[in-house]
Scaffold this motif. Sequence first.
Motif, short mmCIF file in Angstrom:
data_model
loop_
_atom_site.label_atom_id
_atom_site.label_comp_id
_atom_site.label_asym_id
_atom_site.label_seq_id
_atom_site.Cartn_x
_atom_site.Cartn_y
_atom_site.Cartn_z
N SER A 182 0.81 -1.22 0.00
CA SER A 182 0.00 0.00 0.00
C SER A 182 0.84 1.27 0.00
N VAL A 183 2.06 1.21 0.57
CA VAL A 183 2.90 2.42 0.66
C VAL A 183 4.02 2.42 -0.39
N LYS A 184 4.02 1.43 -1.26
CA LYS A 184 5.08 1.29 -2.27
C LYS A 184 5.28 2.55 -3.11
N PRO A 185 4.19 3.24 -3.52
CA PRO A 185 4.38 4.43 -4.36
C PRO A 185 5.17 5.57 -3.70
N TYR A 186 5.37 5.52 -2.39
CA TYR A 186 5.99 6.64 -1.69
C TYR A 186 7.48 6.47 -1.47
N GLY A 187 8.04 5.36 -1.95
CA GLY A 187 9.48 5.18 -1.93
C GLY A 187 10.11 5.03 -0.57
N LEU A 188 9.37 4.53 0.40
CA LEU A 188 9.94 4.35 1.75
C LEU A 188 10.80 3.08 1.80
N GLY A 189 11.80 3.09 2.66
CA GLY A 189 12.56 1.88 2.93
C GLY A 189 11.70 0.87 3.67
N ASN A 190 12.16 -0.38 3.73
CA ASN A 190 11.37 -1.43 4.37
C ASN A 190 11.02 -1.09 5.81
N LYS A 191 11.99 -0.56 6.56
CA LYS A 191 11.75 -0.26 7.96
C LYS A 191 10.69 0.81 8.13
N GLU A 192 10.80 1.89 7.34
CA GLU A 192 9.82 2.97 7.42
C GLU A 192 8.45 2.50 6.94
N ALA A 193 8.45 1.66 5.90
CA ALA A 193 7.18 1.18 5.37
C ALA A 193 6.44 0.34 6.41
N LEU A 194 7.19 -0.53 7.10
CA LEU A 194 6.54 -1.39 8.10
C LEU A 194 6.04 -0.62 9.31
N ARG A 195 6.59 0.58 9.52
CA ARG A 195 6.07 1.41 10.61
C ARG A 195 4.65 1.88 10.35
N CYS A 196 4.19 1.74 9.11
CA CYS A 196 2.81 2.14 8.77
C CYS A 196 1.81 1.02 9.07
N LYS A 197 2.31 -0.13 9.57
CA LYS A 197 1.43 -1.27 9.85
C LYS A 197 0.30 -0.92 10.82
N ASN A 198 0.65 -0.10 11.82
CA ASN A 198 -0.39 0.22 12.80
C ASN A 198 -1.52 1.02 12.17
N MET A 199 -1.20 1.85 11.16
CA MET A 199 -2.26 2.61 10.49
C MET A 199 -3.10 1.70 9.59
N TRP A 200 -2.44 0.70 8.98
CA TRP A 200 -3.20 -0.27 8.19
C TRP A 200 -4.19 -1.00 9.10
N THR A 201 -3.70 -1.41 10.25
CA THR A 201 -4.54 -2.12 11.22
C THR A 201 -5.67 -1.23 11.73
N LEU A 202 -5.35 0.03 11.98
CA LEU A 202 -6.37 0.97 12.42
C LEU A 202 -7.43 1.16 11.35
N GLY A 203 -7.01 1.23 10.08
CA GLY A 203 -7.98 1.36 8.99
C GLY A 203 -8.95 0.19 8.96
N LEU A 204 -8.43 -1.03 9.17
CA LEU A 204 -9.30 -2.20 9.22
C LEU A 204 -10.27 -2.11 10.38
N ALA A 205 -9.78 -1.67 11.55
CA ALA A 205 -10.64 -1.55 12.73
C ALA A 205 -11.71 -0.48 12.51
N LEU A 206 -11.34 0.62 11.85
CA LEU A 206 -12.32 1.68 11.58
C LEU A 206 -13.43 1.15 10.67
N TRP A 207 -13.04 0.34 9.65
CA TRP A 207 -14.08 -0.24 8.80
C TRP A 207 -14.94 -1.22 9.61
N MET A 208 -14.28 -2.05 10.39
CA MET A 208 -14.97 -3.12 11.10
C MET A 208 -16.05 -2.57 12.04
N PHE A 209 -15.81 -1.37 12.60
CA PHE A 209 -16.76 -0.81 13.55
C PHE A 209 -17.42 0.46 13.00
#
Length: 623
Positions: free
Chosen positions: A158-185
């Motif tokens: 999902s963050v590939k277009p922004y050119g982040l390194g692997n470490k920075e990209a994986l730091r966005c995991k919590n926002m991905w998870t939050l997005g799923l939770a926001l949809w779920m509820f």
Amino acid sequence: MATAFKEENTGAHTPIHSDAVVVRFAGDSGDGMQLTGGQFTLSSALAGNDFATFPDFPAEIRAPQGTLFGVSAFQINFGSQAIDTAGDQPDVLVAMNPAALKTNVGSLREGGLIIADTGEFTPRNLDKAKYTTNPFEDGSLAKWKVLAFDISALTMESVKPYGLGNKEALRCKNMWTLGLALWMFDRDRQPIIDWLNAKFAKNQILADANIAALNAGHAYGETAELSGPLKQYHVDAAPAPSGLYRTVTGAESISYGLVAGAQLAGLKMFFGGYPITPASAILHHLSRLKEYGITTFQAEDEIAAICSAIGASYAGQLGVTSSSGPGIALKGEAMGLAIMTELPLVIVNSQRGGPSTGLPTKTEQSDLYQAVYGRNGDAPMPVIAARSPVDAFDCAVEAVRIAVEYMTPVMLLTDGYIANAAEPWKVPDLASYKPFPVEFLESVPEGGFKPYARDHKLKRPWVKPGTPGLLHRIGGIEKEVDTGHINYAPANHQAMTDIRSAKVNGVADSIPDQLVEQGAKGAKIAVVGWGSTYGPIAQAVRRKRAEGLDVAHVHIRHIWPMPKNLGEVLKSFDHIIVPEMNTGQLKTVLRDQFLVDAKPVNKVSGQPFTIAEIEAAIEGALS
């Protein structure tokens, strides 16, 4: 309590209505679970739900990645009805790695939902979490619903277009998870998007990447629903009186209450503190409130912190200091100095597990003896205990009132749970609070100035240094009655000890009578609590009363001195049980003061009581 996943609608793409849901986010201490939980809490507040949260931190600042003792969790109970606790058992567990799953899955209710990131379930991480086999393959999770997929890979994509390194990209995991939770509820993403844009205002790429991850998680929920394993749920807004509401933690609430108390007293405030978990947040919050006449000082140690606050009180400001159990121990001699000099001082103790360094990030109520008795000599001090994050505001105002009206230090007890937890707060109108303005002595009285003269409350005069004609000296050696001169005479020491005790006991004249929260005097059994046990006790008693049991709930705010009618109230019950997160401290005080047969219900696990534990204690006492 929670009726999550009670399906009232079966139409396609129609959210299932639930009265209350408990969700726990868990991951490595670097996975941003507290931030995820905090933003989900914001979305719950904006949706109008009532809620209570429980952030659960690891003790280490940065434990080895993937280890069991490095797991960070955030639990929220939100609903369309009154919520008093963060919930006994989660309905949904979001586990970001094997350690998070292993540490938390035992708390998940049977039939609850596990959402897990399979991308982290590598042989190395399974080994760190002490798994001998992959739990998704060995049948050990059979009693729960499981939705396991590679959140790490989906986030990276999902963050590939922004050119982040692997470490920075994986730091966005919590926002991905939050997005799923926001949809779920069934929650609105826009407030979180606005927050991300503000947080990363100086780095738009990071803002856009996190927003993309948030949106991707939300979109995944919609896609997963089509094939059946994930459903969307809706929790209606809770009924609440009209007014201005905001989310508040206990540390924030105390900070605002101290500021309000200083305003009601007409004083500037000086806060002297030293960083210690979980009390540090009070220093952080107060440092942002300088426009209200607040001075904050981070001292070099605990002793310097309280001594600077005593100095500020001597100079005519409201002195405040804060710490947790180990730091309160270090402040002990200086507390005796404040009692001897009879200066107003507020001491906040955010209790944590002890003794010594103990459990820095876990909650406990084991400092009650320390608060009531823990100083050398006969050194009485009023003690107040807050029951919840919101209640901490009024308790802080009350602590300030007592301190200035009786010229005495006051200890305000909270704990790690209250300090870090959050709940909705209806912002009060300060005009509804009765002011208690301070009157400094500014001229020489008839008969001359006596630093230890007394008024009807046994309060000595408060004099700002430099006031003409009122030069005086105070200190830690015993004072002579009235004059304040050093005096070691036996009769004088007896008199001053009696006066100090009578003054503190006299605080009971200005506090309300003890109420029975639920039930009535004369009930077969009373559950007597203090501090953060309020939520589980209130819910347990409510349930047992609904079952027809004759049970009452008494919750004590003023720990010392106690309300004048408390003995009469307690003696009306056939049985008394006292749930405490210690080995029985309030129970001992109640037995000592009122000669009642109070029975202890103790827990010192570093975790709050559950409702079920209190219910079991009630049943056990009645049987």
